[in-house]
Write a protein that holds these residues in place. Structure first.
Motif, PDB file in Angstrom:
ATOM      1  N   ASP A   1      71.250 -12.789  58.404  1.00  0.00           N
ATOM      2  CA  ASP A   1      71.806 -13.889  58.061  1.00  0.00           C
ATOM      3  C   ASP A   1      70.992 -15.012  57.531  1.00  0.00           C
ATOM      4  N   THR A   2      70.309 -15.381  58.454  1.00  0.00           N
ATOM      5  CA  THR A   2      69.406 -16.454  58.361  1.00  0.00           C
ATOM      6  C   THR A   2      68.090 -16.030  57.589  1.00  0.00           C
ATOM      7  N   THR A   3      67.495 -15.189  57.926  1.00  0.00           N
ATOM      8  CA  THR A   3      66.216 -14.927  57.284  1.00  0.00           C
ATOM      9  C   THR A   3      66.294 -14.507  55.888  1.00  0.00           C
ATOM     10  N   ILE A   4      67.563 -13.808  55.313  1.00  0.00           N
ATOM     11  CA  ILE A   4      67.774 -13.423  54.024  1.00  0.00           C
ATOM     12  C   ILE A   4      67.707 -14.693  53.072  1.00  0.00           C
ATOM     13  N   ARG A   5      68.577 -15.567  53.654  1.00  0.00           N
ATOM     14  CA  ARG A   5      68.921 -17.014  52.882  1.00  0.00           C
ATOM     15  C   ARG A   5      67.493 -17.720  52.812  1.00  0.00           C
ATOM     16  N   GLU A   6      66.825 -17.846  53.804  1.00  0.00           N
ATOM     17  CA  GLU A   6      65.628 -18.564  53.900  1.00  0.00           C
ATOM     18  C   GLU A   6      64.494 -18.094  52.921  1.00  0.00           C
ATOM     19  N   HIS A   7      64.498 -16.625  52.997  1.00  0.00           N
ATOM     20  CA  HIS A   7      63.607 -15.987  52.099  1.00  0.00           C
ATOM     21  C   HIS A   7      63.855 -16.066  50.616  1.00  0.00           C
ATOM     22  N   LEU A   8      64.909 -15.676  50.107  1.00  0.00           N
ATOM     23  CA  LEU A   8      65.352 -15.868  48.933  1.00  0.00           C
ATOM     24  C   LEU A   8      65.368 -17.161  48.425  1.00  0.00           C
ATOM     25  N   SER A   9      65.641 -18.259  49.045  1.00  0.00           N
ATOM     26  CA  SER A   9      65.645 -19.526  48.362  1.00  0.00           C
ATOM     27  C   SER A   9      64.320 -20.160  48.440  1.00  0.00           C
ATOM     28  N   GLY A  10      63.028 -19.580  49.063  1.00  0.00           N
ATOM     29  CA  GLY A  10      61.867 -19.912  48.951  1.00  0.00           C
ATOM     30  C   GLY A  10      61.505 -21.097  50.041  1.00  0.00           C
TER      31      GLY A  10
ATOM     32  N   ARG B   1      61.265 -20.309  53.435  1.00  0.00           N
ATOM     33  CA  ARG B   1      60.175 -19.613  54.494  1.00  0.00           C
ATOM     34  C   ARG B   1      60.046 -18.073  54.215  1.00  0.00           C
ATOM     35  N   SER B   2      59.089 -17.589  54.313  1.00  0.00           N
ATOM     36  CA  SER B   2      58.798 -16.136  54.043  1.00  0.00           C
ATOM     37  C   SER B   2      59.237 -15.297  55.354  1.00  0.00           C
ATOM     38  N   HIS B   3      60.104 -14.257  55.130  1.00  0.00           N
ATOM     39  CA  HIS B   3      60.276 -13.418  56.169  1.00  0.00           C
ATOM     40  C   HIS B   3      60.115 -12.060  55.654  1.00  0.00           C
ATOM     41  N   ALA B   4      59.001 -11.786  54.813  1.00  0.00           N
ATOM     42  CA  ALA B   4      58.826 -10.423  54.202  1.00  0.00           C
ATOM     43  C   ALA B   4      58.615  -9.273  55.118  1.00  0.00           C
ATOM     44  N   GLY B   5      57.648  -9.571  56.048  1.00  0.00           N
ATOM     45  CA  GLY B   5      57.621  -8.627  57.142  1.00  0.00           C
ATOM     46  C   GLY B   5      58.874  -8.013  57.991  1.00  0.00           C
ATOM     47  N   LEU B   6      59.769  -8.799  58.203  1.00  0.00           N
ATOM     48  CA  LEU B   6      60.940  -8.660  59.136  1.00  0.00           C
ATOM     49  C   LEU B   6      61.738  -7.888  57.913  1.00  0.00           C
ATOM     50  N   LEU B   7      62.089  -8.447  56.798  1.00  0.00           N
ATOM     51  CA  LEU B   7      63.060  -7.832  55.992  1.00  0.00           C
ATOM     52  C   LEU B   7      62.449  -6.499  55.404  1.00  0.00           C
ATOM     53  N   SER B   8      61.213  -6.258  55.375  1.00  0.00           N
ATOM     54  CA  SER B   8      60.872  -4.957  55.134  1.00  0.00           C
ATOM     55  C   SER B   8      60.814  -3.795  56.309  1.00  0.00           C
ATOM     56  N   ALA B   9      60.751  -4.370  57.446  1.00  0.00           N
ATOM     57  CA  ALA B   9      61.088  -3.208  58.738  1.00  0.00           C
ATOM     58  C   ALA B   9      62.171  -2.971  59.068  1.00  0.00           C
ATOM     59  N   VAL B  10      63.369  -3.776  58.621  1.00  0.00           N
ATOM     60  CA  VAL B  10      64.512  -3.431  59.073  1.00  0.00           C
ATOM     61  C   VAL B  10      65.112  -2.182  58.351  1.00  0.00           C
ATOM     62  N   PRO B  11      64.957  -2.096  56.928  1.00  0.00           N
ATOM     63  CA  PRO B  11      65.402  -1.030  56.387  1.00  0.00           C
ATOM     64  C   PRO B  11      64.567   0.137  56.351  1.00  0.00           C
ATOM     65  N   THR B  12      63.289   0.022  56.541  1.00  0.00           N
ATOM     66  CA  THR B  12      62.334   1.203  57.013  1.00  0.00           C
ATOM     67  C   THR B  12      62.785   1.734  58.326  1.00  0.00           C
ATOM     68  N   ALA B  13      63.277   1.097  59.373  1.00  0.00           N
ATOM     69  CA  ALA B  13      63.771   1.514  60.489  1.00  0.00           C
ATOM     70  C   ALA B  13      64.882   2.121  60.418  1.00  0.00           C
ATOM     71  N   LEU B  14      65.883   1.612  59.502  1.00  0.00           N
ATOM     72  CA  LEU B  14      67.178   2.434  59.258  1.00  0.00           C
ATOM     73  C   LEU B  14      66.647   3.736  58.581  1.00  0.00           C
ATOM     74  N   VAL B  15      66.002   3.799  57.722  1.00  0.00           N
ATOM     75  CA  VAL B  15      65.537   4.998  57.106  1.00  0.00           C
ATOM     76  C   VAL B  15      64.770   6.004  58.002  1.00  0.00           C
ATOM     77  N   HIS B  16      63.906   5.605  58.862  1.00  0.00           N
ATOM     78  CA  HIS B  16      63.360   6.180  59.737  1.00  0.00           C
ATOM     79  C   HIS B  16      64.398   6.892  60.832  1.00  0.00           C
ATOM     80  N   GLY B  17      65.471   6.023  61.200  1.00  0.00           N
ATOM     81  CA  GLY B  17      66.496   6.702  62.053  1.00  0.00           C
ATOM     82  C   GLY B  17      67.278   7.795  61.482  1.00  0.00           C
ATOM     83  N   GLY B  18      67.684   7.578  60.063  1.00  0.00           N
ATOM     84  CA  GLY B  18      68.419   8.271  59.356  1.00  0.00           C
ATOM     85  C   GLY B  18      67.889   9.673  59.097  1.00  0.00           C
ATOM     86  N   ILE B  19      66.528   9.708  58.711  1.00  0.00           N
ATOM     87  CA  ILE B  19      65.695  11.081  58.599  1.00  0.00           C
ATOM     88  C   ILE B  19      65.609  11.564  59.863  1.00  0.00           C
ATOM     89  N   ALA B  20      65.335  11.132  61.141  1.00  0.00           N
ATOM     90  CA  ALA B  20      65.241  11.659  62.290  1.00  0.00           C
ATOM     91  C   ALA B  20      66.449  12.221  62.854  1.00  0.00           C
TER      92      ALA B  20
END
Length: 215
Positions: free
Chosen positions: A136-145, A147-166
């Motif tokens: 809730d906080t990181t998306i708002r800060e990232h999309l508004s410019g 503070r960057s949270h690109a690493g965290l926002l990329s890791a969350v969906p990647t972890a969800l896809v990893h768990g779904g495939i496994a």
């Protein structure tokens, strides 16, 4: 004759003995002679002529007509590293919804972990609540410019896809080695693509924020 000469010499010696010290002009007749001061004190004239001690930096700045520089920034001016402008506020401000979600999620994780096998549901629910509160906080800060949270926002969906495939491979009865190797083969390109897209999106938002004069 010898006796007279001796007596005369004695009288002459008595007459030549030094008398009392002469009194300085202008002083009282009965005043005593001045005594040298051996206490080591410095006369007032010498103190007045002593050079002044160097002024401190704050005093020099005050005398020059400018305020001394502040040693540190107050708490109101604090900025997170890499941030620009003011932190974006959520629609429910000032209610601390994200903070409460993270707190509730952490409590649920602690209780679920303490219960062992019977608390798995509460454990995973707590993890999900913490993730939601963080996003809730990181998306708002990232999309508004802000503070960057690109690493965290990329890791969350990647972890969800990893768990779904496994989980899918497990339900299909695939060999155990594929539960790890196949998701990793998908994780690397997915994370790289998401990271690149999120960085580009943040760069555009930061440029708009800087041009708007929010620095």
């Amino acid at each position: 004759m010898a006796n007279r000469s001796k007596g005369g010499r004695r009288r002459s010696r008595k007459r030549r003995s030094a008398g009392p010290a002469p009194v300085a002009s202008g002083s009282a007749p009965g005043a005593s002679a001045p005594v040298a001061d051996t206490s080591g004190s410095v006369p007032a004239e010498t103190v007045a002529e002593a050079p002044a001690k160097p002024l401190k930096r704050a005093e020099r700045a005050q005398r020059a007509g400018r305020a001394p520089a502040r040693q540190g920034k107050p708490s109101d001016d604090y900025r997170a590293p890499g941030s620009v402008g003011e932190r974006p506020r959520p629609p429910w401000h000032p209610f601390p919804l994200a903070e409460l979600l993270i707190l509730v999620g952490l409590v649920a994780v602690a209780i679920g972990a303490a219960r062992g096998a019977s608390g798995k549901t509460l454990l995973f629910a707590g993890i999900a609540i913490v993730v939601i509160g963080t996003l809730d906080t990181t998306i708002r800060e990232h999309l508004s410019g802000y503070r960057s949270h690109a690493g965290l926002l990329s890791a969350v969906p990647t972890a969800l896809v990893h768990g779904g495939i496994a989980l899918l491979l497990y339900e299909l009865g695939a060999p155990r080695a594929t539960w790890v190797l196949v998701p990793i083969a998908v994780d690397v390109p997915l994370f790289w693509v998401l990271l690149k897209l999120l960085r580009a999106r943040f760069a555009d938002a930061r440029r708009e924020r800087v041009f708007a004069g929010q620095r």
